[in-house]
Design a protein around this motif. Structure first.
Motif, short mmCIF file in Angstrom:
data_model
loop_
_atom_site.label_atom_id
_atom_site.label_comp_id
_atom_site.label_asym_id
_atom_site.label_seq_id
_atom_site.Cartn_x
_atom_site.Cartn_y
_atom_site.Cartn_z
N VAL A 147 5.88 5.06 -2.88
CA VAL A 147 4.77 4.47 -2.14
C VAL A 147 3.45 4.84 -2.81
CG1 VAL A 147 4.51 6.40 -0.52
CG2 VAL A 147 3.83 4.10 0.18
N ARG A 148 2.55 3.88 -2.84
CA ARG A 148 1.21 4.15 -3.38
C ARG A 148 0.43 5.00 -2.38
NH1 ARG A 148 -1.07 -1.22 -3.67
NH2 ARG A 148 0.74 -1.85 -2.48
N ARG A 149 -0.42 5.84 -2.89
CA ARG A 149 -1.18 6.77 -2.03
C ARG A 149 -1.96 6.02 -0.95
NH1 ARG A 149 -1.38 11.88 -3.21
NH2 ARG A 149 -3.34 12.24 -2.13
N GLU A 150 -2.56 4.89 -1.30
CA GLU A 150 -3.36 4.15 -0.33
C GLU A 150 -2.50 3.67 0.84
OE1 GLU A 150 -5.05 3.88 -4.41
OE2 GLU A 150 -3.10 3.37 -3.59
N LEU A 151 -1.30 3.19 0.54
CA LEU A 151 -0.41 2.74 1.60
C LEU A 151 0.09 3.93 2.43
CD1 LEU A 151 1.71 -0.09 -0.07
CD2 LEU A 151 -0.18 -0.31 1.54
N ALA A 152 0.31 5.04 1.76
CA ALA A 152 0.73 6.25 2.49
C ALA A 152 -0.34 6.68 3.48
CB ALA A 152 1.04 7.38 1.51
N VAL A 153 -1.61 6.61 3.08
CA VAL A 153 -2.71 6.98 3.97
C VAL A 153 -2.77 6.04 5.17
CG1 VAL A 153 -5.23 7.15 4.17
CG2 VAL A 153 -4.07 8.16 2.20
N ILE A 154 -2.58 4.74 4.92
CA ILE A 154 -2.58 3.77 6.02
C ILE A 154 -1.45 4.07 7.00
CG2 ILE A 154 -2.16 1.34 6.59
CD1 ILE A 154 -3.72 0.68 3.96
N LEU A 155 -0.27 4.32 6.47
CA LEU A 155 0.89 4.63 7.32
C LEU A 155 0.64 5.90 8.13
CD1 LEU A 155 3.79 4.07 8.21
CD2 LEU A 155 4.56 5.33 6.20
N LEU A 156 0.18 6.94 7.48
CA LEU A 156 -0.05 8.21 8.15
C LEU A 156 -1.18 8.12 9.18
CD1 LEU A 156 0.39 10.52 5.04
CD2 LEU A 156 1.95 10.35 7.01
N GLY A 157 -2.22 7.37 8.86
CA GLY A 157 -3.32 7.19 9.81
C GLY A 157 -2.86 6.48 11.08
N GLY A 158 -2.03 5.47 10.92
CA GLY A 158 -1.49 4.77 12.08
C GLY A 158 -0.58 5.66 12.90
N LEU A 159 0.24 6.44 12.22
CA LEU A 159 1.14 7.36 12.92
C LEU A 159 0.35 8.42 13.67
CD1 LEU A 159 3.99 8.34 13.54
CD2 LEU A 159 3.94 9.61 11.37
N ARG A 160 -0.72 8.89 13.06
CA ARG A 160 -1.56 9.91 13.71
C ARG A 160 -2.17 9.36 15.01
NH1 ARG A 160 -5.93 11.59 9.89
NH2 ARG A 160 -6.78 9.62 10.53
N GLU A 161 -2.69 8.13 14.95
CA GLU A 161 -3.31 7.55 16.15
C GLU A 161 -2.27 7.26 17.22
OE1 GLU A 161 -6.29 6.48 18.70
OE2 GLU A 161 -6.39 7.60 16.83
N LEU A 162 -1.11 6.76 16.84
CA LEU A 162 -0.03 6.52 17.81
C LEU A 162 0.37 7.84 18.47
CD1 LEU A 162 2.07 4.69 19.16
CD2 LEU A 162 3.54 5.07 17.16
N THR A 163 0.44 8.89 17.69
CA THR A 163 0.77 10.21 18.22
C THR A 163 -0.26 10.66 19.24
OG1 THR A 163 1.90 10.84 16.17
CG2 THR A 163 1.15 12.63 17.60
N ALA A 164 -1.54 10.52 18.90
CA ALA A 164 -2.61 10.94 19.82
C ALA A 164 -2.53 10.17 21.14
CB ALA A 164 -3.97 10.75 19.17
N LEU A 165 -2.37 8.87 21.06
CA LEU A 165 -2.28 8.06 22.27
C LEU A 165 -1.08 8.46 23.12
CD1 LEU A 165 -3.22 4.57 20.79
CD2 LEU A 165 -4.66 6.04 22.23
#
Length: 193
Positions: A147-165
């Protein structure tokens, strides 16, 4: 030296207990030492303030998360199985102390510039781990490029927000399993050459 480490560990656990009880913002040094069964003098011999103790707690939590995911994933397994293993390890980690996870996501950024390095370091560590995990025999057999770093950041950012909610809504952490696996498979599967 072991006593020093023991006191430091107790103080970090004391902060974690107070965050679970009252949240980070309303936690005081008195709360931390009460949970740690020690004194303010001991606290101040290890940390200059509550913020530094918080940063150290989050740094230790992040290292535990990286180790848990790295250990849980079998690089020879099918790439989809690896994704599920990684997400399950993530969920198990956040389920143990959801308040700490929520503090990472919501409280740490509010501290501003002094904590920017730990935020970037944590995201970089998770990104590096995701890139490394996607460069395994199981992913190569699936004809999937790392995975490209940029896509990894997008994936992780979405996972982080889903986790918080999820934590804020007092839903079980396990409820993010299928959405996280589905999104990960879609994003990582798109990396076919």
């Amino acid at each position: 030296m072991d006593d020093e480490r023991s006191f430091r560990s107790r103080l970090l656990d004391g902060l974690a207990a107070s965050i679970a009880e009252r949240g980070y913002r309303t936690t005081t040094v008195a709360d931390i030492v009460r949970h740690a069964h020690t004194s303010k003098r001991t606290f101040y011999s290890h940390f200059p303030d509550k913020e530094q103790c918080f940063i150290e707690l989050l740094r230790a939590d992040h290292e535990q998360l990286l180790a848990a995911i790295g250990t849980a994933v079998d690089p020879d397994a099918d790439w989809r199985a690896q994704i599920r293993q990684a997400v399950m390890a993530y969920i198990e980690h956040i389920s143990a102390r959801p308040e700490i996870t929520l503090s990472w996501i919501r409280e740490l950024p509010a501290l501003g510039a002094p904590v920017r390095d730990i935020q970037r370091s944590a995201m970089s560590g998770l990104t590096d781990l995701l890139v490394a995990l996607s460069d395994s025999p199981g992913f190569r057999r699936g004809d999937i490029s790392p995975v490209r770093r940029e896509l990894a950041v997008i994936l992780l950012g979405g996972l982080r927000e889903l986790t918080a909610l999820t934590v804020e809504d007092s839903r079980p952490a396990e409820s993010i399993l299928e959405p996280a696996v589905t999104a990960s498979e879609a994003l990582l599967g798109a990396e076919r050459p």
